[in-house]
Design a protein around this motif. Structure first.
Motif, PDB file in Angstrom:
ATOM      1  N   VAL A 110     -10.061  51.057  69.510  1.00 14.53           N
ATOM      2  CA  VAL A 110      -8.878  51.719  69.923  1.00 14.53           C
ATOM      3  C   VAL A 110      -8.517  53.015  68.863  1.00 14.53           C
ATOM      4  O   VAL A 110      -8.888  53.224  67.828  1.00 14.53           O
ATOM      5  CB  VAL A 110      -7.701  50.717  69.186  1.00 14.53           C
ATOM      6  CG1 VAL A 110      -6.451  51.074  69.396  1.00 14.53           C
ATOM      7  CG2 VAL A 110      -8.065  49.202  69.746  1.00 14.53           C
ATOM      8  N   ARG A 111      -8.199  54.000  69.906  1.00 12.92           N
ATOM      9  CA  ARG A 111      -8.122  55.347  69.505  1.00 12.92           C
ATOM     10  C   ARG A 111      -6.734  56.115  70.016  1.00 12.92           C
ATOM     11  O   ARG A 111      -6.705  55.873  71.063  1.00 12.92           O
ATOM     12  CB  ARG A 111      -9.398  56.134  69.796  1.00 12.92           C
ATOM     13  CG  ARG A 111      -9.636  57.663  69.019  1.00 12.92           C
ATOM     14  CD  ARG A 111     -10.696  58.222  69.564  1.00 12.92           C
ATOM     15  NE  ARG A 111     -12.021  57.351  69.414  1.00 12.92           N
ATOM     16  CZ  ARG A 111     -13.034  58.340  69.677  1.00 12.92           C
ATOM     17  NH1 ARG A 111     -13.244  59.553  70.316  1.00 12.92           N
ATOM     18  NH2 ARG A 111     -14.377  57.608  69.501  1.00 12.92           N
ATOM     19  N   PRO A 112      -6.174  56.628  69.027  1.00 10.62           N
ATOM     20  CA  PRO A 112      -4.968  57.424  69.587  1.00 10.62           C
ATOM     21  C   PRO A 112      -5.480  58.644  70.658  1.00 10.62           C
ATOM     22  O   PRO A 112      -6.403  59.360  70.404  1.00 10.62           O
ATOM     23  CB  PRO A 112      -4.168  57.905  68.405  1.00 10.62           C
ATOM     24  CG  PRO A 112      -5.122  57.617  67.360  1.00 10.62           C
ATOM     25  CD  PRO A 112      -6.280  56.658  67.713  1.00 10.62           C
ATOM     26  N   LEU A 113      -4.308  58.897  71.379  1.00  9.64           N
ATOM     27  CA  LEU A 113      -4.742  60.079  72.352  1.00  9.64           C
ATOM     28  C   LEU A 113      -3.901  61.051  72.184  1.00  9.64           C
ATOM     29  O   LEU A 113      -2.486  60.935  71.844  1.00  9.64           O
ATOM     30  CB  LEU A 113      -4.639  59.325  73.893  1.00  9.64           C
ATOM     31  CG  LEU A 113      -5.520  58.543  74.369  1.00  9.64           C
ATOM     32  CD1 LEU A 113      -5.114  58.117  75.791  1.00  9.64           C
ATOM     33  CD2 LEU A 113      -7.142  58.982  74.202  1.00  9.64           C
ATOM     34  N   ALA A 114      -4.274  62.501  72.312  1.00  3.89           N
ATOM     35  CA  ALA A 114      -3.278  63.521  72.559  1.00  3.89           C
ATOM     36  C   ALA A 114      -3.315  63.915  73.871  1.00  3.89           C
ATOM     37  O   ALA A 114      -4.546  64.342  74.464  1.00  3.89           O
ATOM     38  CB  ALA A 114      -4.061  64.712  71.442  1.00  3.89           C
ATOM     39  N   VAL A 115      -2.309  63.685  74.519  1.00  8.67           N
ATOM     40  CA  VAL A 115      -2.232  63.891  75.964  1.00  8.67           C
ATOM     41  C   VAL A 115      -1.859  65.212  76.427  1.00  8.67           C
ATOM     42  O   VAL A 115      -0.767  65.676  76.026  1.00  8.67           O
ATOM     43  CB  VAL A 115      -1.346  62.891  76.612  1.00  8.67           C
ATOM     44  CG1 VAL A 115      -0.961  63.069  77.944  1.00  8.67           C
ATOM     45  CG2 VAL A 115      -1.389  61.446  76.417  1.00  8.67           C
ATOM     46  N   TYR A 116      -2.882  65.931  76.903  1.00  4.71           N
ATOM     47  CA  TYR A 116      -2.562  67.210  77.625  1.00  4.71           C
ATOM     48  C   TYR A 116      -2.239  67.531  78.586  1.00  4.71           C
ATOM     49  O   TYR A 116      -1.527  68.427  78.807  1.00  4.71           O
ATOM     50  CB  TYR A 116      -4.094  68.008  77.229  1.00  4.71           C
ATOM     51  CG  TYR A 116      -4.451  68.160  75.919  1.00  4.71           C
ATOM     52  CD1 TYR A 116      -4.008  69.091  75.008  1.00  4.71           C
ATOM     53  CD2 TYR A 116      -5.575  67.343  75.220  1.00  4.71           C
ATOM     54  CE1 TYR A 116      -4.458  69.102  73.493  1.00  4.71           C
ATOM     55  CE2 TYR A 116      -6.053  67.358  74.179  1.00  4.71           C
ATOM     56  CZ  TYR A 116      -5.267  68.343  73.214  1.00  4.71           C
ATOM     57  OH  TYR A 116      -5.866  68.438  71.823  1.00  4.71           O
TER      58      TYR A 116
END
Length: 121
Positions: A110-116
Motif C-alpha cells: 500500500v503506497r500513497p500516490l501523488a496524483v499529477y
C-alpha cells in the motif's frame, strides 16, 4: 488521499491455477471491487500479463538496453494494482486486508500516490 494497492504473488503459483481456481479467486476479488466501487472509492484496476510478456528498458547505460522480461528476478512478481481514494492509510489497509482474504498468498503493498493528472483517476 489516493493510494495504490500493488498486488504481488508468485507467478509460478498463479499461472498453475486451473481455470476454475482462477475464476474462483477472481470472483472473490470482484466482490471486493464492487463494494469499493459502490462506495465511490475505486479508481483504475489492472491485472498485468505474465512477466514473460514484459520488456524492460535498462537506462543505466548509453544507449539504453532493451531486454525481454522483468527488471529484476524475484520470488514474487508484480501482478496488478488497485487505485483507491480513501480517508487515510488505515482505510487503505482495510481494503488490502479484504483483497488478501479474497486472494491468499503473496503480498499487497500500500503506497500513497501523488496524483499529477487527476482527470485520469
Amino acid at each position: 488521499m489516493h493510494y495504490a494497492i500493488l498486488c504481488y504473488h508468485s507467478e509460478e503459483v498463479v499461472t498453475a491455477w486451473t481455470k476454475e481456481q482462477n475464476e474462483e479467486v477472481m470472483g472473490r476479488l470482484e466482490k471486493v471491487r464492487q463494494r469499493i466501487a459502490k462506495e465511490g472509492k475505486l479508481g483504475p484496476v489492472a491485472r498485468l500479463l505474465p512477466t514473460t510478456a514484459a520488456t524492460t528498458l535498462r537506462k543505466d547505460r548509453d544507449p539504453p538496453l532493451i531486454i525481454d522480461g522483468p527488471f529484476a528476478e524475484t520470488k514474487e512478481q508484480f501482478l496488478g494494482f488497485y487505485i483507491v481514494e480513501v480517508a487515510d492509510l488505515d482505510e487503505a489497509l482495510g481494503i488490502a486486508r479484504e483483497l488478501g482474504e479474497a486472494n491468499p498468498g503473496g503480498a499487497f503493498e500500500v503506497r500513497p500516490l501523488a496524483v499529477y493528472y487527476p482527470a485520469g483517476v
